[in-house]
Design a protein around this motif. Structure first.
Motif, short mmCIF file in Angstrom:
data_model
loop_
_atom_site.label_atom_id
_atom_site.label_comp_id
_atom_site.label_asym_id
_atom_site.label_seq_id
_atom_site.Cartn_x
_atom_site.Cartn_y
_atom_site.Cartn_z
N GLY A 62 21.44 35.46 41.88
CA GLY A 62 20.68 36.24 40.92
C GLY A 62 19.55 35.46 40.26
N ASP A 63 19.57 34.13 40.37
CA ASP A 63 18.50 33.31 39.79
C ASP A 63 17.19 33.53 40.53
N GLU A 64 16.09 33.53 39.78
CA GLU A 64 14.75 33.56 40.38
C GLU A 64 14.41 32.12 40.76
N VAL A 65 14.03 31.92 42.02
CA VAL A 65 13.76 30.57 42.52
C VAL A 65 12.44 30.53 43.28
N LYS A 66 11.86 29.34 43.31
CA LYS A 66 10.68 29.08 44.13
C LYS A 66 11.12 28.14 45.25
N ILE A 67 10.81 28.51 46.49
CA ILE A 67 11.20 27.75 47.67
C ILE A 67 9.94 27.16 48.31
N GLN A 68 9.98 25.88 48.62
CA GLN A 68 8.95 25.27 49.43
C GLN A 68 9.59 24.98 50.78
N PHE A 69 8.88 25.33 51.85
CA PHE A 69 9.49 25.28 53.18
C PHE A 69 8.45 25.04 54.26
N ASN A 70 8.95 24.66 55.41
CA ASN A 70 8.15 24.51 56.62
C ASN A 70 8.64 25.52 57.64
N ILE A 71 7.75 25.95 58.51
CA ILE A 71 8.14 26.83 59.62
C ILE A 71 8.30 25.96 60.86
N LYS A 72 9.49 26.05 61.46
CA LYS A 72 9.78 25.27 62.67
C LYS A 72 10.16 26.23 63.79
N GLY A 73 9.73 25.93 64.97
CA GLY A 73 10.08 26.76 66.12
C GLY A 73 10.53 25.90 67.29
N SER A 74 11.41 26.46 68.09
CA SER A 74 11.87 25.73 69.27
C SER A 74 12.08 26.69 70.44
N LYS A 75 12.07 26.12 71.60
CA LYS A 75 12.29 26.87 72.82
C LYS A 75 13.66 26.46 73.35
N TRP A 76 14.45 27.45 73.74
CA TRP A 76 15.82 27.19 74.19
C TRP A 76 16.02 27.87 75.53
N GLU A 77 16.48 27.12 76.54
CA GLU A 77 16.70 27.67 77.87
C GLU A 77 18.14 27.46 78.29
N LYS A 78 18.76 28.53 78.82
CA LYS A 78 20.13 28.44 79.31
C LYS A 78 20.33 29.53 80.36
N ASP A 79 20.95 29.15 81.44
CA ASP A 79 21.26 30.08 82.53
C ASP A 79 20.03 30.85 83.00
#
Length: 122
Positions: A62-79
């Protein structure tokens, strides 16, 4: 590049030990925006890693918060299939305490403590 968003903390999940040397934790904020006479609510999930996994513990649901963040992306391959994953990696979280001062919102995090002396010559 770093990004910033404010919202209400609505969920906090347990820390997950992904490997012997890597752990993550997720939390969610609720972000409400208005436009064209309508209100839009989004629920945004963030991830904390390693020593940042304890960061959400300082805040209550319920608290109001400020978030600082980075956007990260990855590629995942299986089968023979390829999948792309995007994470919002939170690295800083702070409280937003709003009040009123003559009809204007005040962020109390921006107000220095009373014992701070401003001795600058200008």
């Amino acid at each position: 590049m770093s990004y910033e968003i404010t919202g209400k903390l609505v969920a906090r999940f347990d820390t997950v030990q992904r490997s012997e040397n890597f752990k993550t934790r997720e939390f969610v904020i609720e972000k409400t925006d208005s436009g064209n006479g309508k209100t839009f609510t989004s629920f945004i999930k963030f991830q904390c890693v390693q020593d940042k996994t304890t960061m959400p513990d300082r805040f209550n649901i319920g608290d109001e918060v400020k978030i600082q963040f980075n956007i990260k992306g990855s590629k995942w391959e299986k089968d023979g299939r390829t999948n792309y994953i995007t994470n919002l990696d939170a690295w800083r979280m702070e409280s937003i305490k709003l009040g009123q001062d003559n009809g204007h919102e005040v962020n109390y995090n921006d107000i220095p403590p009373a014992d701070v002396v401003d001795d600058l010559p200008f």
